[in-house]
Design a protein around this motif. Structure first.
Motif, PDB file in Angstrom:
ATOM      1  N   SER A 392       0.814  -1.207   0.000  1.00  0.00           N
ATOM      2  CA  SER A 392       0.000   0.000   0.000  1.00  0.00           C
ATOM      3  C   SER A 392       0.844   1.252   0.000  1.00  0.00           C
ATOM      4  O   SER A 392       0.434   2.297  -0.463  1.00  0.00           O
ATOM      5  N   HIS A 397      -0.653   9.002  -2.641  1.00  0.00           N
ATOM      6  CA  HIS A 397      -1.322   9.399  -1.409  1.00  0.00           C
ATOM      7  C   HIS A 397      -2.821   9.599  -1.613  1.00  0.00           C
ATOM      8  O   HIS A 397      -3.631   9.189  -0.774  1.00  0.00           O
ATOM      9  N   GLN A 400      -4.599   6.328  -1.595  1.00  0.00           N
ATOM     10  CA  GLN A 400      -4.732   5.800  -0.227  1.00  0.00           C
ATOM     11  C   GLN A 400      -5.933   6.426   0.457  1.00  0.00           C
ATOM     12  O   GLN A 400      -6.721   5.732   1.112  1.00  0.00           O
ATOM     13  N   ASP A 404      -9.478   4.682   1.909  1.00  0.00           N
ATOM     14  CA  ASP A 404      -9.987   4.921   3.266  1.00  0.00           C
ATOM     15  C   ASP A 404     -11.417   5.451   3.225  1.00  0.00           C
ATOM     16  O   ASP A 404     -12.262   5.059   4.045  1.00  0.00           O
ATOM     17  N   CYS A 473      -3.494  -4.688  -2.452  1.00  0.00           N
ATOM     18  CA  CYS A 473      -2.695  -4.058  -1.395  1.00  0.00           C
ATOM     19  C   CYS A 473      -2.687  -4.876  -0.109  1.00  0.00           C
ATOM     20  O   CYS A 473      -2.137  -4.432   0.902  1.00  0.00           O
ATOM     21  N   ARG A 475      -5.255  -5.523   1.768  1.00  0.00           N
ATOM     22  CA  ARG A 475      -6.165  -4.940   2.749  1.00  0.00           C
ATOM     23  C   ARG A 475      -7.559  -5.544   2.664  1.00  0.00           C
ATOM     24  O   ARG A 475      -8.517  -4.977   3.173  1.00  0.00           O
TER      25      ARG A 475
END
Length: 488
Positions: A392, A397, A400, A404, A473, A475
């Motif tokens: 990740s 940025h 990311q 989220d 990633c 996740r």
């Protein structure tokens, strides 16, 4: 002698319904569907001219011999040829037609030429098919039997072909084919032997055609709803035919980086969809030769299937063309975008595992680590997928933050919406959701609006881009963990 045309009128109405459905609700881009549409058009012409000729032969003083001849020729020629065209439809639908040799084509059409077209061509001089007695009444000639024997022969061939190639047909297609042929044969015998003036034959055939149409491929099943290009379902079907017919086959798989796709989707949904349409249009143009076919497999994966003796050479030339195009920027709404892509050239041998391998290679997501054009071979695409291989920390940025926000949006879903979202994450399509969630399609669409709004996406395509990046990633546990937390 009066004919009862009430059954033919009903047949005409049913056939018009079938025509409307074939034109507007079935896939007109598929060649086999166009052949089946021809069968329905021929049936409608037969119904119209059967009514016209029956009226002319019933009310002799009001209709000239020339008019009656015209209607009888058209009816007999078109109606008895329907079975031959339906046999052609089966050959095309099951992928046999392209592999046939010239002598096999000639053999298929020989009964049509010798037993239908030739007797009708000789009839004006010899009245060997039909004619009129001294009172002007319509009568059959000695060669009339050839026309119907030819039609019966083609129907027997159809039945034999369906039984022989049953492994290439779905259960629904097999049943529909056999019912159509039975509804063509049995009423024909009943009409000719028991009720010669009731004209029930066309009515039951119209019912059979309408029933078979349920097994004809739907637009929504074979086309991508956004780009209107052939989809993954159509790719599996066509690729399987190539393998079964032992046709030399290659594929070029092009994948757009999911980082690029998600960045563009986050900036502007209109630009994202505009680029998708541009990409699909360009690939359609690149796959213009008859030996090539383009498929939009969603999530940024595009496939061009190449078949034929020169598949390898065509594959190399196509790859060079793709690389040249993606070296230049793409323009949409006044902006320029350079897309990172992965290009793979795959050759296939006849193997039961080939279809599964192709699907696996398409399913693997591509997240670029170096911008521009990269290449992957068969072994690399089939290598085990390791979640987290693109850490990740390597993502920009802003992406990311997008992941989220997506995760936060999932926490806002209601239990019912979360259930639908979980099914999407598991890989189910919209058409499968009602059966899995035990709700109607209208309810699914209602939930979709709320899901897309809360997650900040505009389509299932964008939703799956996020899901793939979560898996890429490492996740993906955050998605399932959120689901378990909500259930508690």
């Amino acid at each position: 002698m009066l004919y009862n045309i009430s059954f033919d009128i009903c047949a005409g109405v049913i056939t018009l319904i079938a025509l409307y459905t074939m034109v507007f609700r079935r896939d007109p881009g598929r060649f086999s569907n166009r052949v089946f549409l021809l069968v329905i058009v021929m049936h409608f012409i037969s119904v119209v001219f059967d009514i016209w000729s029956s009226v002319g032969n019933s009310y002799i003083p009001e209709h000239s011999i020339a008019e009656r001849d015209f209607t009888n020729y058209v009816f007999l020629g078109v109606h008895t040829s329907e079975a031959a065209v339906f046999f052609l439809f089966l050959l095309v639908q099951l992928g046999t037609f392209p592999t046939m040799r010239k002598w096999q084509h000639a053999l298929v059409w020989m009964p049509e030429i010798l037993m239908i077209l030739l007797p009708l061509a000789l009839n004006p001089a010899f009245r060997c098919v039909f004619g009129y007695d001294e009172a002007g009444l319509y009568v059959h000639g000695p060669l009339m039997i050839l026309l119907y024997v030819s039609a019966d022969l083609y129907m027997v061939l159809c039945i034999s072909f369906v039984v022989w190639k049953r492994d290439r047909m779905t259960k629904q297609q097999r049943k529909a084919s056999l019912w159509l042929l039975l509804l063509s044969l049995i009423p024909m015998l009943v009409q000719s032997i028991l009720v010669p003036h009731q004209l029930i034959e066309m009515f039951f055939q119209a019912l059979g055609l309408c029933g078979y149409m349920l097994a004809v491929e739907n637009v929504d099943e074979s086309r991508n709803p956004v780009t209107k290009a052939w989809n993954r379902h159509a790719l599996i079907r066509d690729f399987t035919y190539c393998l079964v017919n032992r046709t030399e086959t290659a594929a070029v798989i092009v994948k757009i980086s999911q980082i690029d796709a998600l960045r563009i989707a986050s900036e502007s949904s209109s630009i994202f969809h505009g680029l998708r349409l541009q990409l699909a249009e360009w690939f359609e143009q690149a796959a213009r030769p008859k030996s090539m076919k383009f498929y939009d497999c969603e999530r940024g994966a595009y496939v061009i299937l190449i078949s034929g003796k020169n598949a390898a050479d065509a594959c190399d030339e196509l790859c060079r063309s793709i690389e040249k195009r993606f070296e230049a920027p793409w323009r949409c709404e006044g902006r320029e975008f350079r897309l990172s892509v992965q290009v793979s050239e795959i050759r296939f041998a006849e193997s039961p595992a080939s279809v599964q391998d192709l699907l696996y290679m398409i399913a693997q997501p591509f997240v670029h680590q170096t911008e521009g054009i990269s290449h992957a071979n068969r072994r690399e695409l089939l290598s085990s997928f390791r979640p987290g291989s693109a850490e990740s920390g390597r993502l920009p940025h802003e992406l990311q933050d997008s992941l989220d926000r997506f995760l936060a949006g999932i926490s806002d879903l209601t239990p019912a919406e979360r259930n639908i979202c979980d099914l999407y994450i598991s890989g189910y399509g919209i058409s499968e959701i009602p059966g899995k969630a035990f709700i109607s399609m209208n309810t699914v669409k209602k939930h979709n609006k709320n899901i897309y709004r809360k997650l900040g996406v505009n389509s299932r395509e964008e939703l799956m881009l996020y899901v793939d990046l979560f898996f890429r990633c490492g996740r993906e546990d955050e998605l399932t963990r959120q689901s378990r937390f909500e259930q508690q």
